[in-house]
Design an enzyme around this catalytic site. Structure first.
Site: not given
Lengths: 267, 257
Positions: A39, A79, A163, A224
């Site tokens: 990430d 994130h 998404n 996520s």
């Protein structure tokens, strides 16, 4: 006690039982299970994460190749910390490994995250949280190959669905990984499984409160954040049953989700 | 070009310059169109403040191209360093994100808020995609009306993605126009002596009465197109009639009358 069978198909009747899964995993903490978070990095000093990250690495381009160095860069985007916070809350003793592939200048495309995944598979982390993906068709074949290698190496890759209304890789691969889409449920243990759909697992992903760089918390929405819920559940299962293969883990998730569903319909 | 005997090439180059100049004239109001679309989409999202950030260079930096709302003027041209904040993540991951309680600690948004005097509380950020490439980020900040606000919903994430597709097309047109304009400006201002001939030729092309007339026509067309549906329809009918007249005249000439 959960009875783990094959994927049931009413046309052929129930499949034979694979194994019995007792409920001890529900009180497990993920101890001894390595979980890689590919990430934007992790803020290792966050109170909820502090002491749980065993090592941090960062992608860097060296002579046109992506290499990984130990990193102290933390997480400037948030994130990765958010994902790590979710895993830490459900599986507080899991050993986290941060593989930072986002955030470095000029390294935002699929190459870096492909390299990060390869690095994680090479290091044989048991669970790999991939709340990322790519829609670029040129990555289809290399990712497919890499996911097969992960499967054969016993690494359980958990990927978030796109998404946006467009398929992304690797989340649309069915056999070699576990793909997750967000639900509005709030209990991490009450995840769902929709056999036959491209993205099979559902987990909380709407307004999830989790860690954020700088010591604070945020409410976040997106696939996520559904993904690390399942990665953490797998860490709990693997603590109690370290020998489970990726296929068995998926079967166990299916069986537990069936029980969740039955529980919902009887409540 | 001066001294160039290849008149065919000369004519082709003239046509390219005409096309670029007309293109620039037609796309000049693109930032205004982006802001209009931004306003319309923000209204459907229940938000007063929205912004469009685009890639700035090759290192993943962003800059505000268009903004609407309280501090829009202060945001324009503000830069976001690579990978920083939610916008940086959305650019590099290509994934949208909804965040509540944005303010607080020493984050990038706290820095922007300090500079603008605004208070960012919640945000929906979604990528601007064109041909499978992420070219920027669309952000909606806070809700209309007084807080507390309901967080952005998954359905609104989908809606924002649709708006982002429309805005991305305009941003791409803007970027193309800007590229041509910048190239042209660089060519005209460069001190390199080797390009002196090319500059003189380009000036010559642009100074001709024919070129100026064509630009005026393009401006007129742009003005008419902005007047409304009825004007656009009438304009198209008239232009079609002119084209038909021109075609029939050339056919007639061909027959030798």
């Amino acid at each position: 006690m959960t009875t783990v069978t094959g994927f049931e198909d009413t046309r052929f009747g129930s499949q034979s039982t694979f194994f019995q899964l007792d409920d001890q995993w529900r009180s497990a903490t993920g101890k001894g299970v390595s979980v890689a978070v590919i990430d934007s990095g992790i803020d290792t000093s966050h109170p909820e994460i502090d002491g749980r990250v065993r090592a941090s690495f960062e992608a860097r381009v060296d002579n046109k190749k992506v290499v990984f160095d130990p990193s102290e860069a933390g997480d400037s985007a948030g994130h990765g910390t958010a994902c790590a916070g979710i895993i830490s809350r459900i599986a507080p003793d899991a050993e986290l490994y941060s593989i930072k592939v986002l955030g470095a200048g000029g390294l935002g495309d699929g190459h870096a995250f492909l390299a990060g995944l390869e690095w994680a598979v090479k290091n044989r982390y048991r669970v790999i949280n991939l709340s990322l993906g790519t829609t670029k068709p040129q990555f289809f074949a290399p990712l497919h190959d890499l996911l097969d290698r992960a499967y054969q190496a016993g690494c359980i890759v958990v990927a978030a669905a796109n998404n946006l209304p467009q398929p992304s890789f690797p989340s649309v691969f069915s056999s070699s990984l576990i793909s997750v889409i967000k639900s509005e449920d709030t209990d991490p243990m009450k995840f769902g499984f929709h056999y036959g759909q491209v993205i099979e697992l559902t987990a909380p992903g709407v307004n999830v409160r989790t860690a954020w760089p700088g010591g604070g918390y945020r409410n976040l929405t997106g696939n996520s954040f559904a993904c690390p819920h399942i990665a953490a559940i797998i860490a709990l299962l693997l603590e109690m049953h370290p020998g489970l293969t990726p296929f068995q883990v998926k079967s166990a998730l299916y069986a537990i989700a069936q029980e969740n569903q039955e529980g919902k319909s009887t409540n | 070009m001066p001294g160039n005997k290849n008149t065919d090439l000369d004519a082709k180059l003239r046509r390219v310059i005409e096309t670029i100049d007309i293109g620039n004239l037609l796309v000049e109001p693109l930032t205004r169109s982006i802001e209009q679309l931004l306003s319309a989409s923000a209204a459907t999202m229940g938000s007063n403040d929205a912004s469009v950030l685009i890639r700035d260079g090759d290192e993943g930096d962003l800059r505000f191209l268009a903004a609407i709302g309280e501090v829009a003027d202060q945001l324009r041209d503000l830069k976001v360093p690579a990978g920083k904040g939610i916008a940086g993540f959305v650019l590099s991951s290509g994934q949208p994100m909804v965040v509540s309680d944005v303010g607080g600690e020493q984050t990038f948004y706290a820095e922007v808020d300090k500079a603008t005097g605004y208070s960012t509380q919640m945000m929906l950020a979604t990528p601007l995609r064109y041909n499978d490439e992420v070219i920027g980020v669309l952000e909606y900040i806070n809700r209309s009306g007084p807080p507390p606000w309901e967080p952005f919903t998954p359905a609104e994430m989908d809606k924002a993605a649709l708006c982002a597709d429309a805005i991305a097309s305009l941003v791409n047109a803007y970027e193309s126009a800007k590229l041509f304009r910048d190239l042209s400006e660089r060519l005209m201002s460069d001190g390199d002596e080797e390009l002196a001939d090319a500059r003189a030729w380009l000036r010559g092309v642009r100074d001709t009465a024919e070129h100026k007339e064509m630009m005026e026509l393009a401006l007129l067309l742009r003005e008419l197109a902005s007047r409304g549906d009825a004007e656009r329809a009438m304009c198209r009918e008239l232009l079609d009639a002119v084209l038909r007249f021109s075609d029939s005249r050339s056919e007639t000439s061909f027959l030798g009358y």
